[in-house]
Design a protein around this motif. Structure first.
Motif, short mmCIF file in Angstrom:
data_model
loop_
_atom_site.label_atom_id
_atom_site.label_comp_id
_atom_site.label_asym_id
_atom_site.label_seq_id
_atom_site.Cartn_x
_atom_site.Cartn_y
_atom_site.Cartn_z
N THR A 212 17.96 0.04 -26.83
CA THR A 212 18.51 0.80 -27.97
C THR A 212 18.02 2.24 -27.86
N GLU A 213 18.86 3.17 -28.29
CA GLU A 213 18.50 4.58 -28.11
C GLU A 213 17.39 4.98 -29.09
N PRO A 214 16.50 5.87 -28.70
CA PRO A 214 15.40 6.30 -29.57
C PRO A 214 15.93 6.79 -30.92
N GLY A 215 15.27 6.34 -31.97
CA GLY A 215 15.70 6.73 -33.32
C GLY A 215 16.77 5.80 -33.87
N LYS A 216 17.35 4.99 -33.00
CA LYS A 216 18.37 4.03 -33.46
C LYS A 216 18.01 2.61 -33.02
N GLU A 217 16.68 2.32 -33.02
CA GLU A 217 16.23 0.99 -32.61
C GLU A 217 16.75 -0.05 -33.60
N THR A 218 17.18 -1.18 -33.06
CA THR A 218 17.65 -2.28 -33.92
C THR A 218 16.86 -3.54 -33.61
N VAL A 219 16.86 -4.45 -34.59
CA VAL A 219 16.17 -5.73 -34.41
C VAL A 219 17.17 -6.88 -34.55
N ARG A 220 16.79 -8.01 -33.97
CA ARG A 220 17.66 -9.20 -33.96
C ARG A 220 17.59 -9.92 -35.30
N ALA A 221 18.00 -9.19 -36.34
CA ALA A 221 17.99 -9.74 -37.70
C ALA A 221 19.39 -10.18 -38.08
N MET A 222 19.46 -11.09 -39.04
CA MET A 222 20.78 -11.47 -39.57
C MET A 222 20.67 -11.78 -41.07
N ASP A 223 21.69 -11.36 -41.81
CA ASP A 223 21.80 -11.71 -43.24
C ASP A 223 23.15 -12.38 -43.44
N ILE A 224 23.18 -13.43 -44.26
CA ILE A 224 24.45 -14.07 -44.61
C ILE A 224 24.84 -13.62 -46.01
N LEU A 225 26.06 -13.13 -46.13
CA LEU A 225 26.58 -12.60 -47.39
C LEU A 225 27.64 -13.53 -47.95
N PHE A 226 27.56 -13.76 -49.27
CA PHE A 226 28.48 -14.69 -49.94
C PHE A 226 29.26 -13.99 -51.05
N PRO A 227 30.47 -14.49 -51.35
CA PRO A 227 31.23 -13.91 -52.46
C PRO A 227 30.48 -14.09 -53.78
N GLY A 228 30.50 -13.06 -54.61
CA GLY A 228 29.91 -13.14 -55.95
C GLY A 228 28.41 -13.00 -55.97
N ILE A 229 27.77 -12.95 -54.79
CA ILE A 229 26.32 -13.01 -54.78
C ILE A 229 25.69 -11.98 -53.86
N GLY A 230 26.37 -11.64 -52.76
CA GLY A 230 25.75 -10.77 -51.76
C GLY A 230 24.88 -11.60 -50.83
N GLU A 231 23.69 -11.09 -50.51
CA GLU A 231 22.84 -11.78 -49.53
C GLU A 231 22.32 -13.11 -50.06
N ILE A 232 22.50 -14.16 -49.27
CA ILE A 232 21.98 -15.49 -49.65
C ILE A 232 20.97 -15.99 -48.62
N VAL A 233 21.07 -15.48 -47.39
CA VAL A 233 20.16 -15.87 -46.31
C VAL A 233 19.70 -14.62 -45.58
N GLY A 234 18.42 -14.57 -45.25
CA GLY A 234 17.90 -13.52 -44.37
C GLY A 234 17.10 -14.17 -43.26
N GLY A 235 17.35 -13.78 -42.03
CA GLY A 235 16.63 -14.40 -40.92
C GLY A 235 16.61 -13.50 -39.70
N SER A 236 15.98 -14.01 -38.64
CA SER A 236 15.92 -13.22 -37.41
C SER A 236 15.43 -14.06 -36.25
N GLN A 237 15.67 -13.51 -35.06
CA GLN A 237 14.92 -13.98 -33.90
C GLN A 237 13.57 -13.28 -34.01
N ARG A 238 12.48 -14.03 -33.80
CA ARG A 238 11.15 -13.47 -33.99
C ARG A 238 10.70 -12.74 -32.72
N GLU A 239 9.85 -11.74 -32.89
CA GLU A 239 9.33 -10.99 -31.73
C GLU A 239 8.32 -11.86 -31.00
N GLU A 240 8.71 -12.36 -29.82
CA GLU A 240 7.83 -13.29 -29.08
C GLU A 240 6.89 -12.58 -28.11
N ARG A 241 7.11 -11.25 -27.88
CA ARG A 241 6.30 -10.52 -26.90
C ARG A 241 5.06 -9.95 -27.57
#
Length: 481
Positions: free
Chosen positions: A385-414
């Motif tokens: 990822t380019e410097p200043g625009k680093e991203t992580v392997r995160a994910m959020d699940i969004l539902f109608p009427g509620i917005g975020e219902i799940v938050g998760g990620s691949q964990r940093e194993e290094r």
């Protein structure tokens, strides 16, 4: 004589039998018809009293809220709306209820009034239905993970670590407040405290859960969590229940698959097990929505919304793509959003999440690859990822009427990358030495997510305030009952 649950009586295949029913009076009409409910079902059973041969003193004590026992014959009902009724031969008042003082009268009460009477609100149809649905959903959670060979792990409630790094924690101490021991620098001397160090109520069982996943392969936690976040909203609680699976050798893609499959399973499970309660809650929601302006009403009825989640694959969209959609959206251009999206890196708010689900994609959405600086330290840094625009392997699940219902990620194993991230955020390595050990000894790719149980119950019941889906809500300035 052993009593039979109202649910079993209403589902009975044999009539003209002598039965005993016990429960609480919902209504008593014409000195003759008792609507009796025992909490086993949303439906009451009608008990017909021979008032001419029942003492007046007894009839006067059959009031809303009173606990009674009746013995009589189960017969086919003469009236509309119920299959069976009980012709009462014996009636006993088990516990009186003063009709003048009992708050849960058979009329419409505001949700605010019911929250003030949380110890009695479960005697209403709506809250009886919500709590039965909640119970079945909890069972569905365990059923799903147990059938898939996950190990149920009880992570600690009292912990010395802040899994989220947000610092919004309740402190746990046995030190006296009026004579707190201090160090030479004048700070609280936690070495004199019960645990010999600073401790808090847990915000998440994730970190401890990861250590077990790295030995047992796949685990889940399901327990209470606490946030001292001063958010007085319809979506936040200070004490809530969290479901957190952690799986060794799962990457982000596997994590998304697991979360989607899990959510669809538990929703289907509760739809199969609680059809009457959900039908009642759907009717309640339709009634409530009639008083709202058309623009604020749900586009779908409750059961339609639940089926919508079962029948639609969740759309997977990168954070970067979502930002482009939001930036170019009509509400953003016309400044209808409370929080205007101008640039990459913005933390999405509920209004943005709901726009993506309800207006743009019209299906549940999984957002992934978030900017690293708005996510927690333990999320795996994406390569290249380019410097200043680093991203992580995160994910959020969004539902109608509620917005975020799940938050998760691949964990940093290094190990080295994790240590660098902790240093950058000022997280003490010595505090989390045990967590870092999992990266020293046999580290591997692993992933997990957290799902706030009350948000799931909120979605499934169609309620609009999270305080109405937990028995005794804990919120800022409120720890009643």
């Amino acid at each position: 004589m052993k009593h039979t649950k109202v649910k079993d009586l209403l589902n009975s295949t044999t009539i003209l039998q002598e039965v005993n029913a016990k429960g609480w009076v919902r209504t008593f009409r014409n000195n003759q018809f008792i609507a009796l409910n025992d909490g086993s079902t949303i439906n009451n059973i009608q008990c017909v009293v021979d008032f001419e041969n029942t003492p007046d003193e007894t009839l006067k004590r059959i009031t809303t809220g009173a606990a009674i026992s009746v013995i009589g014959s189960l017969v086919e009902s003469q009236g509309a709306g119920q299959k069976y009724e009980i012709q009462v031969q014996q009636l006993e008042i088990l516990g009186d209820s003063d009709a003048e003082k009992f708050p849960m009268q058979p009329k419409k009460h505001s949700l605010e009034f019911l929250r003030e009477n949380a110890h009695l609100r479960v005697r209403t149809n709506a809250f009886g239905a919500i709590m039965r649905v909640r119970s079945v959903l909890a069972h569905a959670v365990h059923t799903y993970f147990q059938e898939k060979g996950f190990v149920y792990v009880n992570t600690p409630i009292i912990t010395g670590s802040d899994a989220e790094g947000a610092g919004e924690m309740f402190k746990v101490t046995a030190l006296p407040f009026d004579n707190t021991p201090r160090t030479e620098e004048g700070k609280v001397d936690y070495k004199k405290d019960f645990f010999g160090k600073e401790t808090n109520l847990t915000v998440s069982g994730q970190l401890e859960g990861e250590t077990f996943a790295m030995a047992l392969g796949q685990i889940y936690t399901f327990g209470p969590t606490f946030r001292a976040e001063n958010s007085n909203t319809s979506r936040h609680l200070a004490e809530f229940w969290m479901i957190e699976p952690e799986v060794a050798f799962n990457d982000l893609e596997d994590n998304m698959d697991l979360a989607e499959d899990f959510i669809q399973f538990v929703i289907k499970y509760v739809m199969d097990k609680c059809p009457e309660d959900l039908k009642f809650l759907e009717g309640r929601l339709l009634e409530e929505e009639k008083s709202k302006p058309q623009a604020e009403r749900s586009e779908m009825a409750l059961l339609e919304k639940l089926n919508f989640v079962l029948e639609n694959n969740f759309k997977r969209v990168s954070y970067t793509e979502a930002i482009d959609i939001l930036r170019n959206s009509t509400p953003n251009k016309k400044k209808k959003f409370q929080y205007i999206i101008n640039e990459w890196g913005a933390d999405l708010q509920s209004e943005h999440e709901r726009y993506l689900v309800e207006k743009h994609f019209k299906c549940p959405v999984i957002l992934f690859d978030y900017p690293a600086n708005i996510k927690a330290f333990y999320m795996r840094l994406n390569d290249n990822t380019e410097p200043g625009k680093e991203t992580v392997r995160a994910m959020d699940i969004l539902f109608p009427g509620i917005g975020e219902i799940v938050g998760g990620s691949q964990r940093e194993e290094r190990y080295d990358v994790l240590v660098e991230k902790m240093k950058a955020l000022g997280i003490d390595e010595e505090e989390l030495w045990w967590y870092l050990d999992t990266r020293r000894f046999g580290s591997a790719v692993h992933s997990g997510f957290g799902l706030g149980f009350e948000r799931l119950v909120l979605f499934v019941t169609g309620m609009t305030n999270i305080r109405d889906v937990i028995p005794f809500p804990r919120t800022p300035m409120n720890a009643e009952f």
